[in-house]
Design a protein around this motif. Structure first.
Motif, PDB file in Angstrom:
ATOM      1  N   LEU A 229       0.821  -1.270   0.053  1.00  0.00           N
ATOM      2  CA  LEU A 229       0.057  -0.041  -0.099  1.00  0.00           C
ATOM      3  C   LEU A 229       0.884   1.001   0.123  1.00  0.00           C
ATOM      4  O   LEU A 229       0.684   2.141  -0.676  1.00  0.00           O
ATOM      5  CB  LEU A 229      -0.849   0.041   1.218  1.00  0.00           C
ATOM      6  CG  LEU A 229      -1.855   1.444   1.410  1.00  0.00           C
ATOM      7  CD1 LEU A 229      -2.790   1.336   0.033  1.00  0.00           C
ATOM      8  CD2 LEU A 229      -2.752   1.065   2.641  1.00  0.00           C
ATOM      9  N   LEU A 230       2.038   1.284   0.798  1.00  0.00           N
ATOM     10  CA  LEU A 230       2.669   2.509   0.838  1.00  0.00           C
ATOM     11  C   LEU A 230       3.464   2.601  -0.567  1.00  0.00           C
ATOM     12  O   LEU A 230       3.648   3.772  -1.186  1.00  0.00           O
ATOM     13  CB  LEU A 230       3.853   2.320   2.083  1.00  0.00           C
ATOM     14  CG  LEU A 230       4.875   3.390   2.110  1.00  0.00           C
ATOM     15  CD1 LEU A 230       4.216   4.600   2.488  1.00  0.00           C
ATOM     16  CD2 LEU A 230       5.871   2.883   3.227  1.00  0.00           C
ATOM     17  N   SER A 231       4.134   1.659  -1.096  1.00  0.00           N
ATOM     18  CA  SER A 231       4.672   1.880  -2.385  1.00  0.00           C
ATOM     19  C   SER A 231       3.534   2.320  -3.544  1.00  0.00           C
ATOM     20  O   SER A 231       3.951   2.907  -4.502  1.00  0.00           O
ATOM     21  CB  SER A 231       5.135   0.526  -3.147  1.00  0.00           C
ATOM     22  OG  SER A 231       4.252  -0.448  -3.081  1.00  0.00           O
ATOM     23  N   THR A 232       2.436   1.898  -3.420  1.00  0.00           N
ATOM     24  CA  THR A 232       1.277   2.277  -4.259  1.00  0.00           C
ATOM     25  C   THR A 232       0.900   3.824  -3.964  1.00  0.00           C
ATOM     26  O   THR A 232       0.733   4.668  -5.073  1.00  0.00           O
ATOM     27  CB  THR A 232      -0.033   1.597  -3.829  1.00  0.00           C
ATOM     28  OG1 THR A 232       0.101   0.260  -4.089  1.00  0.00           O
ATOM     29  CG2 THR A 232      -1.224   2.069  -5.002  1.00  0.00           C
ATOM     30  N   MET A 233       1.253   4.266  -2.857  1.00  0.00           N
ATOM     31  CA  MET A 233       0.865   5.742  -2.391  1.00  0.00           C
ATOM     32  C   MET A 233       2.006   6.550  -2.927  1.00  0.00           C
ATOM     33  O   MET A 233       1.641   7.576  -3.476  1.00  0.00           O
ATOM     34  CB  MET A 233       0.689   6.002  -1.047  1.00  0.00           C
ATOM     35  CG  MET A 233      -0.323   4.846  -0.210  1.00  0.00           C
ATOM     36  SD  MET A 233      -1.859   5.838  -0.781  1.00  0.00           S
ATOM     37  CE  MET A 233      -1.976   7.285  -0.051  1.00  0.00           C
ATOM     38  N   PHE A 234       3.309   6.082  -2.794  1.00  0.00           N
ATOM     39  CA  PHE A 234       4.293   6.708  -3.492  1.00  0.00           C
ATOM     40  C   PHE A 234       4.145   7.069  -5.008  1.00  0.00           C
ATOM     41  O   PHE A 234       4.467   8.041  -5.721  1.00  0.00           O
ATOM     42  CB  PHE A 234       5.616   5.918  -3.053  1.00  0.00           C
ATOM     43  CG  PHE A 234       6.323   6.538  -1.831  1.00  0.00           C
ATOM     44  CD1 PHE A 234       6.748   7.646  -1.627  1.00  0.00           C
ATOM     45  CD2 PHE A 234       6.479   5.359  -0.875  1.00  0.00           C
ATOM     46  CE1 PHE A 234       7.195   8.050  -0.277  1.00  0.00           C
ATOM     47  CE2 PHE A 234       6.852   5.649  -0.009  1.00  0.00           C
ATOM     48  CZ  PHE A 234       7.383   6.917   0.614  1.00  0.00           C
ATOM     49  N   THR A 235       3.543   5.915  -5.651  1.00  0.00           N
ATOM     50  CA  THR A 235       3.512   5.913  -7.066  1.00  0.00           C
ATOM     51  C   THR A 235       2.323   6.918  -7.317  1.00  0.00           C
ATOM     52  O   THR A 235       2.392   7.804  -8.294  1.00  0.00           O
ATOM     53  CB  THR A 235       3.067   4.706  -7.606  1.00  0.00           C
ATOM     54  OG1 THR A 235       4.053   3.826  -7.052  1.00  0.00           O
ATOM     55  CG2 THR A 235       3.002   4.662  -9.213  1.00  0.00           C
ATOM     56  N   VAL A 236       1.088   6.872  -6.805  1.00  0.00           N
ATOM     57  CA  VAL A 236       0.217   7.848  -7.199  1.00  0.00           C
ATOM     58  C   VAL A 236       0.688   9.321  -6.784  1.00  0.00           C
ATOM     59  O   VAL A 236       0.430  10.229  -7.532  1.00  0.00           O
ATOM     60  CB  VAL A 236      -1.126   7.541  -6.122  1.00  0.00           C
ATOM     61  CG1 VAL A 236      -2.053   8.615  -6.151  1.00  0.00           C
ATOM     62  CG2 VAL A 236      -1.588   6.192  -6.326  1.00  0.00           C
ATOM     63  N   ALA A 237       1.391   9.380  -5.771  1.00  0.00           N
ATOM     64  CA  ALA A 237       1.810  10.903  -5.475  1.00  0.00           C
ATOM     65  C   ALA A 237       2.845  11.376  -6.421  1.00  0.00           C
ATOM     66  O   ALA A 237       2.794  12.623  -7.003  1.00  0.00           O
ATOM     67  CB  ALA A 237       2.543  11.027  -4.130  1.00  0.00           C
ATOM     68  N   ALA A 238       3.545  10.498  -7.111  1.00  0.00           N
ATOM     69  CA  ALA A 238       4.487  10.807  -8.402  1.00  0.00           C
ATOM     70  C   ALA A 238       3.613  11.035  -9.551  1.00  0.00           C
ATOM     71  O   ALA A 238       4.075  11.775 -10.399  1.00  0.00           O
ATOM     72  CB  ALA A 238       5.565   9.994  -8.427  1.00  0.00           C
ATOM     73  N   LEU A 239       2.675  10.328  -9.743  1.00  0.00           N
ATOM     74  CA  LEU A 239       2.038  10.399 -11.017  1.00  0.00           C
ATOM     75  C   LEU A 239       0.681  11.176 -11.080  1.00  0.00           C
ATOM     76  O   LEU A 239      -0.046  11.244 -11.947  1.00  0.00           O
ATOM     77  CB  LEU A 239       1.622   8.965 -11.577  1.00  0.00           C
ATOM     78  CG  LEU A 239       2.719   7.967 -11.927  1.00  0.00           C
ATOM     79  CD1 LEU A 239       2.415   6.614 -12.293  1.00  0.00           C
ATOM     80  CD2 LEU A 239       3.757   8.664 -13.122  1.00  0.00           C
ATOM     81  N   ILE A 240       0.247  11.643  -9.876  1.00  0.00           N
ATOM     82  CA  ILE A 240      -0.966  12.360  -9.757  1.00  0.00           C
ATOM     83  C   ILE A 240      -1.340  13.604 -10.781  1.00  0.00           C
ATOM     84  O   ILE A 240      -2.452  13.664 -11.258  1.00  0.00           O
ATOM     85  CB  ILE A 240      -1.080  13.049  -8.464  1.00  0.00           C
ATOM     86  CG1 ILE A 240      -2.755  13.547  -7.773  1.00  0.00           C
ATOM     87  CG2 ILE A 240      -0.027  14.196  -8.113  1.00  0.00           C
ATOM     88  CD1 ILE A 240      -3.193  12.152  -7.591  1.00  0.00           C
ATOM     89  N   LYS A 241      -0.126  14.154 -11.244  1.00  0.00           N
ATOM     90  CA  LYS A 241      -0.453  15.101 -12.267  1.00  0.00           C
ATOM     91  C   LYS A 241       0.366  14.702 -13.668  1.00  0.00           C
ATOM     92  O   LYS A 241       0.687  15.656 -14.471  1.00  0.00           O
ATOM     93  CB  LYS A 241      -0.020  16.591 -11.778  1.00  0.00           C
ATOM     94  CG  LYS A 241      -0.648  17.134 -10.941  1.00  0.00           C
ATOM     95  CD  LYS A 241      -0.320  18.614 -10.406  1.00  0.00           C
ATOM     96  CE  LYS A 241      -0.855  19.144  -9.152  1.00  0.00           C
ATOM     97  NZ  LYS A 241      -0.549  20.502  -8.789  1.00  0.00           N
ATOM     98  N   GLY A 242       0.584  13.496 -13.898  1.00  0.00           N
ATOM     99  CA  GLY A 242       1.015  13.208 -15.023  1.00  0.00           C
ATOM    100  C   GLY A 242       2.341  13.116 -15.275  1.00  0.00           C
ATOM    101  O   GLY A 242       3.172  13.272 -14.101  1.00  0.00           O
TER     102      GLY A 242
END
Length: 623
Positions: A229-242
């Motif tokens: 879940l934490l790795s997923t959160m990091f990924t979302v944070a990095a890609l949130i604005k493409g």
């Protein structure tokens, strides 16, 4: 630690959804957005190309295939196949500014290739996220002193030992309680009983809580689920604005691993026995006779192909955000060379420490070298546990694994979101943040079976069946489609619209690579492929598991013929006319902006040609 970080990040992600700005005022293409500058483009490509395979696969391949001798075919394949195909994909994506699905407007018959790329990335994203979770767990575990895998603790069984148990055959009687440091027993009389090291048992019994096989799923391992879940959160944070957000993150994620590798390298080469490790890797112990074996050349070509992520859709996606006149040839050469040099750089850092470990145990290098998970989570952590300040070295190593994996995951998920938004621009392009969150959420949920007690078997199964065979089919079709059907000479004219006119001699080399050399190397892959049923250690997979793996491969590839047949059935005219029409570019195959289309792709030219010929090759709007 996972819970605290996850809680802090959720609020920030929700705030980002309300301000969905994935473009900037200065973008060349306001609808899709572009890289803010060339550095972000290059760093993202470097971060994507340099993955876990450079760290845990290449060093073992080099050692196995003659050490320094392996570098000759490795860099030769880079020149003959790696750079030309990397350049080809950069050209295709940049020319039309579209993702892997829409680039096949150039050859509508093969649009299923783009769909296969998206599905392949979906499977890869699932298990790659799990590997990142493994590195996160070990990174947090590294804060303990001493390291929990440095000795056999309460979680270990009777088969755990820091040193192998050795018996000595003295005058026909077996004497126990001997050690490897005891040199009074002749090596011919030594009997070594295989034991499991603390790091091996920690990996199996604590980190994975591994079951006996794929048949025994067991419950979810919750510390891995939280790290997932934490790795997923990091990924979302990095890609949130493409690319606008991921392009800023890569300034750190694409460069900091080099700092860590350099630190580990400096520490490694100062250790006793490090020279022996490096000598076996690329030094005087290199075996030049290995160059006479076909397997060495096959491994060099395969590693080059996979490490550059050719035909996975990632390069097409990243290059689609370039400015139209960007020098993509320079990008291809720089990224490809950095990728191969990094493999050697990381290999020296790893083998120097493994050489020290072999020295301490009095073993040959070959007995401590492993590949894949065995190198990253067993052999190297065990070697680091022998060093002073082992907690620091272990933390740095797993931080590097985490960052390298995360960098690749960014692009893998970007492929999926870009294809979805390009396919439905009116609906999804303005909701890019929500699309990213939903995509990552689905990847997380699908990854939960991979963090059960049988999770490592699922990860190995997905890794085996979603990459090797699939990538060979996709790459062969891609080269055939753009070089032989669309036409290499036509593609060269498209490139000159972006880079300007080039000399005949300049294109002579690229024609030779694209028309002859690179396709021959792809054919070499096919001829050398030999399937071996997947295993994890000594655990064999059940027949239903192997069958399921082949079903996964078939599910990814099947869309190529399915889409081709569907388009042929929907087309009008005779079978030959349908085939000819679908092998010709559609009207939508052109530069994204009118100002870049020139005479070759202008609307007026299209209308004139449509009026003058029913077999129009550029302006057929139905496909």
């Amino acid at each position: 630690a996972c819970k605290l970080i996850i809680t802090d990040n959720i609020k920030n992600l929700l705030n980002c959804v309300e301000q969905d700005t994935h473009v900037e005022d200065g973008d060349e293409i306001p609808e899709r957005g572009n890289w803010s500058n060339k550095a972000e483009n290059l760093l993202t490509m470097v971060g994507y190309a340099i993955g876990l395979g450079n760290i845990w696969r290449f060093p073992y391949l080099a050692y196995k295939n003659g050490g320094g001798a392996f570098l000759i075919p490795y860099f030769l394949m880079l020149v003959l196949c790696g750079i030309p195909l990397f350049f080809l994909e950069n050209v295709i994506g940049q020319f039309c500014s579209q993702g892997p699905l829409n680039v096949w407007r150039a050859v509508p018959l093969l649009q299923g290739v783009g769909l296969s790329m998206v599905i392949m990335n979906s499977f890869v994203a699932i298990y790659y996220n799990v590997i990142i979770a493994y590195s996160l767990y070990y990174m947090f575990a590294s804060f303990q002193s001493p390291l929990p895998w440095s000795s056999c603790l309460s979680w270990a069984d009777s088969n755990c030992s820091k040193t192998p148990t050795v018996y000595c055959n003295v005058s026909g009687a077996v004497v126990s309680n001997w050690t490897l440091e005891n040199r009074t027993c002749p090596s011919s009389d030594m009997i070594t009983v295989p034991m499991q090291s603390p790091s091996e048992q920690y990996w199996d019994r604590v980190a994975l809580q591994r079951s006996s096989g794929l048949d025994e799923t067991g419950p979810v391992v919750w510390h891995l689920a939280l790290c997932l879940l934490l790795s997923t959160m990091f990924t979302v944070a990095a890609l949130i604005k493409g690319i606008k957000s991921s392009g800023k993150v890569v300034y750190f994620t694409a460069t900091f691993p080099y700092v860590i590798i350099l630190i580990l390298l400096i520490r490694g080469v100062t250790l006793e026995g490090a020279r022996d490790g490096v000598e076996f890797f690329i030094g005087s112990q290199s075996n030049m006779t290995k160059l006479m074996e076909a397997q060495v050349w096959k491994d060099a070509a395969t590693q080059t192909f996979f490490s550059l992520a050719i035909s996975t859709g990632g390069i097409l996606t990243l290059s689609s955000y370039n400015n139209f006149h960007n020098n993509m040839f320079l990008d291809a050469a720089v990224v490809s060379i950095i990728n191969h040099v990094t493999s050697v750089f990381a290999g020296i850092a790893i083998f120097s420490v493994l050489g020290h470990m072999a020295f301490l145990y009095g073993k040959p290098i070959g007995e401590v070298v492993k590949e894949g998970f065995g190198l990253a989570f067993i052999a190297y952590p065990e070697a680091l546990s022998k060093l002073p300040i082992s907690t620091l070295w272990s933390f740095l190593f797993f931080l590097m694994i985490f960052i390298v994996g995360l960098d690749s995951q960014f692009t893998i998920l970007e492929v999926i979101t870009t294809c979805l938004s390009d396919a439905n621009p009116e609906t999804l392009r303005s909701k890019r943040s929500l699309l990213t969150i939903m995509t990552c959420g689905v990847v997380y949920l699908l990854g939960l079976p991979c963090v059960t007690r049988a999770g490592i078997y699922w990860v190995t199964l997905l890794d085996t069946f979603t990459i090797n065979t699939v990538l060979l089919v996709v790459s062969s079709t891609e080269v055939t489609g753009f070089i032989y059907i669309y036409g290499g000479n036509r593609l060269i004219k498209d490139i000159e619209m972006m880079l300007g006119k080039k000399s005949f001699c300049f294109w002579l080399w690229w024609r030779a690579c694209w028309f002859v050399i690179s396709p021959c190397i792809v054919i070499l892959f096919w001829s050398c492929v030999s399937f071996e049923p997947p295993t994890y250690g000594k655990v064999q997979y059940p027949d239903w598991g192997v069958a399921l793996g082949w079903c996964i491969s078939a599910f990814v590839i099947i869309w190529i013929p399915v889409v081709a047949v569907y388009k042929l059935l929907r087309a009008e005219g005779s079978p030959w006319k349908r085939l000819k029409l679908l092998c010709s570019p559609s009207e939508e195959w052109r530069p994204y902006l009118d100002i870049h289309r020139g005479e070759r792709y202008s609307e007026e030219r299209c209308h004139r040609r449509r009026a003058g010929s029913t077999n129009n090759i550029k302006c057929e709007s139905k496909f």
